[in-house]
Enzyme design. Structure first.
Site, PDB file in Angstrom:
ATOM      1  N   ARG A 244       1.988   2.802  -0.739  1.00 42.84           N
ATOM      2  CA  ARG A 244       2.587   3.090  -2.035  1.00 42.84           C
ATOM      3  C   ARG A 244       1.937   4.336  -2.593  1.00 42.84           C
ATOM      4  O   ARG A 244       0.748   4.586  -2.342  1.00 42.84           O
ATOM      5  CB  ARG A 244       2.331   1.939  -3.031  1.00 42.84           C
ATOM      6  CG  ARG A 244       3.287   0.768  -2.937  1.00 42.84           C
ATOM      7  CD  ARG A 244       4.694   1.138  -3.423  1.00 42.84           C
ATOM      8  NE  ARG A 244       5.620   0.029  -3.351  1.00 42.84           N
ATOM      9  CZ  ARG A 244       6.377  -0.294  -2.292  1.00 42.84           C
ATOM     10  NH1 ARG A 244       6.305   0.429  -1.185  1.00 42.84           N
ATOM     11  NH2 ARG A 244       7.204  -1.314  -2.330  1.00 42.84           N
ATOM     12  N   GLU A 273       6.862   8.943  -7.635  1.00 46.22           N
ATOM     13  CA  GLU A 273       8.082   9.302  -6.912  1.00 46.22           C
ATOM     14  C   GLU A 273       9.322   8.861  -7.705  1.00 46.22           C
ATOM     15  O   GLU A 273       9.244   7.901  -8.468  1.00 46.22           O
ATOM     16  CB  GLU A 273       8.082   8.652  -5.506  1.00 46.22           C
ATOM     17  CG  GLU A 273       8.092   7.140  -5.510  1.00 46.22           C
ATOM     18  CD  GLU A 273       7.955   6.555  -4.094  1.00 46.22           C
ATOM     19  OE1 GLU A 273       7.040   6.941  -3.346  1.00 46.22           O
ATOM     20  OE2 GLU A 273       8.781   5.686  -3.774  1.00 46.22           O
ATOM     21  N   HIS A 291      10.280   8.166   1.110  1.00 48.83           N
ATOM     22  CA  HIS A 291      10.157   6.701   1.095  1.00 48.83           C
ATOM     23  C   HIS A 291      11.260   6.036   1.946  1.00 48.83           C
ATOM     24  O   HIS A 291      12.092   5.280   1.428  1.00 48.83           O
ATOM     25  CB  HIS A 291      10.196   6.173  -0.356  1.00 48.83           C
ATOM     26  CG  HIS A 291       9.571   4.806  -0.495  1.00 48.83           C
ATOM     27  ND1 HIS A 291       8.970   4.370  -1.642  1.00 48.83           N
ATOM     28  CD2 HIS A 291       9.468   3.774   0.376  1.00 48.83           C
ATOM     29  CE1 HIS A 291       8.521   3.139  -1.482  1.00 48.83           C
ATOM     30  NE2 HIS A 291       8.814   2.753  -0.250  1.00 48.83           N
TER      31      HIS A 291
END
Ligand code: DGY
Length: 332
Positions: A244, A273, A291
């Site tokens: 993460r 993000e 991601h």
């Protein structure tokens, strides 16, 4: 919105496979978001009024404030394995069940972790940019010379299911020595299966040629890798983050890449993000992806299906498949 007065109302926050909406509509009155509009928090709260369940995608913040404003809510079902968008203590206090989507993405995410490791170590994107820009005019002995992968030392921070799947790939596929650090060591049997050895975090940082981060994000793992940790790593090392954003201090990493404190990094997740720290965009020795570690069609379908199984399981049959705070379920 599909509607039937006898069916409990639920919300699906983002566009998703049509079969997901169709299956949910068998059991619920579904408000979905086929245009994939990004709702702000006020809009999310507004749409949650009267809903008993919500299908979430891992980014919608569910905390005490939201729960107080959405008193009809009984379950929030993430289609992701990570659930740092949930304040689980607040959910438990409010009697709201949280569920996630483990297991179904393990191998796909491990594949991607390895893809990112390979691309970073062997400078795949950097050399492609060079070629596309028309700079490749001749061979030279040291052009885009990268780091060895086979036979090197693979370090893994966070040895859950995905970490174990990465360890197996490294040990069995690439003959790597695998070391790991985790809150607690694996059982002897699992260590043998993964051919992995438990070490301190300091030894992990100092010894790994390639360090892969797979640790869940929490207050305890916030900036687990910052300037001090990067300084302990080998100048030839690569760092891969598929965990993460927030596990790595991105500003410190960008500076370390610029100063060649470590050789390179591969990042699939970022602090804040979809914004990316501007300094990361300026350094050549980093591979950046948006991601996508779990993004294959089959896996994304399986993740979404598990979220649906949890909504139907809990709201229709009283039992979720992958409850994060099962004490809520046993209270009802
Ligand atoms: C997860 O499931 O937590 C992944 O990060 C989503 O792609």
């Amino acid at each position: 919105m599909s509607s039937d007065v006898n069916k409990p109302p639920i919300l699906v926050t983002r566009a998703i496979f049509p079969e997901v909406i169709a299956r949910l509509a068998e059991h619920f009155t579904v408000e979905s978001n086929p245009d994939d509009t990004l709702w702000d928090r006020a809009e999310l709260v507004r749409r949650l009024q009267g809903k008993v369940g919500v299908f979430t995608t891992g980014v919608e913040r569910v905390d005490a404030d939201l729960l107080a404003r959405c008193p009809s809510l009984k379950i929030c079902a993430n289609m992701t394995v990570g659930y740092n968008n949930f304040d689980l203590a607040a959910m438990t206090a409010a009697g709201v069940l949280g569920t996630n989507a483990p297991d179904v993405l393990t191998e796909t995410t491990a594949d991607f972790g390895f893809a990112l490791l390979m691309a970073t170590a062997r400078r795949v994107t950097e050399s492609e940019h060079f070629l596309r820009a028309g700079h490749w005019t001749r061979w030279s002995y040291d052009m885009f010379s990268g780091a060895e992968v086979h036979g090197s030392t693979l370090g893994i921070l966070g040895m859950g299911r995905i970490g174990q799947a990465i360890a197996r790939r490294g040990a069995l596929g690439f003959g790597m020595q695998v070391i790991y650090h985790n809150r607690s060591p694996l059982s002897d049997a699992l260590e043998q299966e993964c051919k992995a050895r438990y070490v301190s975090k300091e030894e992990l940082l100092k010894t790994a040629d390639h360090l892969v981060l797979v640790v869940p994000y929490s207050a305890a793992s916030h900036h687990a890798i910052g300037a001090a940790e990067l300084a302990l790593m080998k100048p030839t090392a690569t760092l891969i983050n598929i965990a993460r954003g927030g596990v790595v201090d991105d500003a410190a990493l960008a500076q370390a890449l610029k100063d060649r404190v470590i050789a390179a990094a591969g990042l699939d997740v970022f602090e804040g993000e979809p914004s990316v720290h501007p300094a990361l965009l300026q350094v050549p020795n980093v591979v950046l992806t948006p991601h996508i570690a779990s993004a294959t069609e089959g896996t994304r379908r399986a993740m979404a299906k598990l979220a649906v199984d949890n909504l139907v399981g809990y709201l229709v049959h009283g039992r979720a498949v992958t409850a994060l705070n099962p004490e809520v379920a046993s209270r009802t």
